[in-house]
Design an enzyme around this catalytic site. Structure first.
Site, PDB file in Angstrom:
ATOM      1  N   ARG A  74      -2.268   1.506   0.169  1.00 54.50           N
ATOM      2  CA  ARG A  74      -1.545   0.664  -0.870  1.00 54.50           C
ATOM      3  C   ARG A  74      -2.262   0.559  -2.159  1.00 54.50           C
ATOM      4  O   ARG A  74      -3.254   0.659  -2.331  1.00 54.50           O
ATOM      5  CB  ARG A  74      -1.577  -0.749  -0.309  1.00 54.50           C
ATOM      6  CG  ARG A  74      -0.863  -1.891  -1.156  1.00 54.50           C
ATOM      7  CD  ARG A  74      -1.026  -3.179  -0.760  1.00 54.50           C
ATOM      8  NE  ARG A  74      -0.591  -4.137  -1.788  1.00 54.50           N
ATOM      9  CZ  ARG A  74      -0.980  -5.153  -2.502  1.00 54.50           C
ATOM     10  NH1 ARG A  74      -2.239  -5.495  -1.778  1.00 54.50           N
ATOM     11  NH2 ARG A  74      -0.441  -5.868  -3.256  1.00 54.50           N
ATOM     12  N   HIS A 118       0.160  -5.121 -10.667  1.00 57.19           N
ATOM     13  CA  HIS A 118      -1.200  -5.731  -9.946  1.00 57.19           C
ATOM     14  C   HIS A 118      -2.031  -6.002 -11.194  1.00 57.19           C
ATOM     15  O   HIS A 118      -2.812  -5.498 -11.493  1.00 57.19           O
ATOM     16  CB  HIS A 118      -1.994  -4.839  -9.057  1.00 57.19           C
ATOM     17  CG  HIS A 118      -3.187  -5.403  -8.136  1.00 57.19           C
ATOM     18  ND1 HIS A 118      -3.273  -5.131  -6.841  1.00 57.19           N
ATOM     19  CD2 HIS A 118      -3.920  -6.340  -8.651  1.00 57.19           C
ATOM     20  CE1 HIS A 118      -4.068  -5.992  -6.583  1.00 57.19           C
ATOM     21  NE2 HIS A 118      -4.628  -6.506  -7.416  1.00 57.19           N
ATOM     22  N   GLU A 355      -4.069  -7.510   1.717  1.00 57.06           N
ATOM     23  CA  GLU A 355      -5.594  -7.483   1.505  1.00 57.06           C
ATOM     24  C   GLU A 355      -6.355  -8.210   2.307  1.00 57.06           C
ATOM     25  O   GLU A 355      -6.037  -9.395   2.601  1.00 57.06           O
ATOM     26  CB  GLU A 355      -5.669  -7.976  -0.123  1.00 57.06           C
ATOM     27  CG  GLU A 355      -5.191  -7.108  -1.116  1.00 57.06           C
ATOM     28  CD  GLU A 355      -5.589  -7.683  -2.510  1.00 57.06           C
ATOM     29  OE1 GLU A 355      -6.551  -8.576  -2.519  1.00 57.06           O
ATOM     30  OE2 GLU A 355      -4.768  -7.376  -3.568  1.00 57.06           O
TER      31      GLU A 355
END
Length: 451
Positions: A74, A118, A355
């Site tokens: 990812r 992000h 995560e």
């Protein structure tokens, strides 16, 4: 006992934290480039200018992923690397990097999972109002289209936004993250509203333009409240708290997950935020609620609660000396059971842990190796809890360890080491840690080696 045969084992990073090459090949500025130059903003005045130099070293890093046995990776795409001013002119060299990264992953048998945002918002668009400008949803859609048009013949797994609670609360409320604003709650909520519109528009773009069938999700923080006991009362209190809006802060789940899955803001949040709730234009919630294939949950910790006299959750104090990571976050394996369970019960979508990990006190030992037994123990405990959730019927599809490698940890600079791979930030040397070798065994056994 092992995980489902199709379970995805991976690791994760983000562009600004690993790529470096901040001024290379036409990349534009992000708000993090600017924020890092503010005196006192980042630990020891550090920045992501060089980070792990992944932009120039990605081929070697893919080789390390193969050594670890990763099945998936990812990563996030840097908006200003692709569109230096956020909209308009496309930077061909930036797109070529992601082309090469995706091709390298696929050649290595590693499935790419791409995150569109992000936190590295283009500075040029921040100067035009950033997330406070309603046009940000269209800016994001334009960016998404450029990326999807280029990569969707090979990338089929997409995430729109990573942790909007964090980049809004800490970046626009507390001022501790980029862009460093300390806005009143009403403006934080306005920015959040526009983020959710951007999510919806980007999902529309992916659905309309993807060249292969796409699987789409979002990856907020999952704020976990878990029951202090097995009593039905404590479990119900924890469930309600996990899906509630208990205070006038953005640190919750429902305000971000409810609109994109259920099509509206939660009643408890509307009551809690009151007059600070932004006005919604006709069609806003229909835009936010696009068909999604999965939910990403970023989970590191949880908070034990019990049912109070009124049945509502009361925080239970942790024992003195409760274990903590190097970042001084509490070690709470139960969060990887109750978080996925509660979110699956509420939203009924497949789950990926996008995560999970810890900062640890890691260095290269005299034998040239990096021994990190705490990371092994931490991850084993959390994965056992996740396996229990799967056994109890929670549809968990995959797990991405944070992080693939030590990297730039935002305002903490290079102080915190989250990686499976140790990085010497002076020489850019890499050493696979003991935890990565252990993780390889977990992957090979599909979780059977966890015990």
């Amino acid at each position: 006992m092992s995980f489902p045969a199709s379970f995805v084992w991976g690791a994760a990073t983000s562009a600004y934290q690993v790529e470096g090459a901040a001024a290379q090949d036409g990349r534009g500025l992000s708000v993090w480039d600017t924020f890092c130059k503010q005196p006192g903003a980042i630990w020891q005045g550090q920045s992501g200018d060089r980070a792990c130099d992944h932009y120039n070293r990605f081929r070697g890093d893919i080789g390390l992923m193969q050594e670890i046995g990763l099945r998936a990776y990812r990563f996030s795409i840097s908006w200003p690397r692709v569109l230096p001013r956020g909209v308009g002119e496309v930077n061909e060299k930036g797109l070529a990097f992601y082309d090469a990264l995706v091709d390298g992953l696929l050649a290595a048998g590693i499935t790419p999972y791409a995150t569109l945002f992000h936190w590295d918002f283009p500075e040029a668009l921040y100067q035009r109002g950033g997330w406070l400008n309603r046009e940000s949803a269209e800016w994001f859609a334009e960016y998404a289209q450029v990326v999807v048009d280029r990569l969707s013949d090979r990338v089929t797994n997409w995430m729109t936004l990573n942790e909007p609670q964090v980049f809004i609360k800490f970046g626009h409320g507390d001022g501790t993250n980029a862009p460093g604003l300390k806005l009143p709650l009403a403006e934080q909520l306005l920015a959040a509203h526009h983020c959710l519109l951007a999510h919806g528009r980007s999902v529309q773009v992916i659905r309309a333009r993807a060249k292969k069938p796409a699987r789409v999700g979002i990856a907020p923080v999952c704020v976990v409240k878990y029951p202090a006991s097995a009593s039905a009362g404590d479990i119900e209190a924890a469930r309600a708290a996990t899906s509630g809006v208990p205070e006038r802060l953005l640190w919750n789940n429902a305000w971000f997950y409810d609109p994109v899955v259920l099509g509206g803001y939660p009643a408890e949040g509307l009551a809690m935020y009151g007059a600070d709730v932004p006005g919604a234009a006709p069609g806003d919630f229909e835009l936010m609620k696009q068909p999604m294939d999965f939910l990403g949950l970023n989970i590191y910790e949880g908070q034990p609660v019990k049912a109070g006299a009124d049945g509502k959750a009361e925080v239970v104090a942790r024992p003195v000396g409760h274990p903590m990571t190097a970042f001084r976050w509490p070690v709470e394996p139960e969060s990887l059971y109750w978080g996925p369970r509660f979110m699956y019960e509420r939203y009924k979508l497949p789950i990926y842990i996008t995560e999970n990990g810890l900062s640890n006190i890691d260095w290269v030992s005299l034998d040239g190796k990096v021994h990190d037994p705490q990371r092994i123990d931490f991850t084993q405990r959390y994965l056992l809890a996740l396996r229990r959730a799967v056994a109890d019927g929670v549809d968990v599809r995959g797990y991405f360890h944070w992080s693939l490698m030590d990297n730039f940890e935002w305002s903490a600079g290079y102080k915190e080491r989250f990686g499976l791979i140790h990085v010497d930030f002076e020489t850019q040397g890499r050493v696979i840690k003991d935890s990565a070798k252990w993780y390889r065994g977990v992957i090979e056994s599909n979780g059977g080696s966890l015990g």
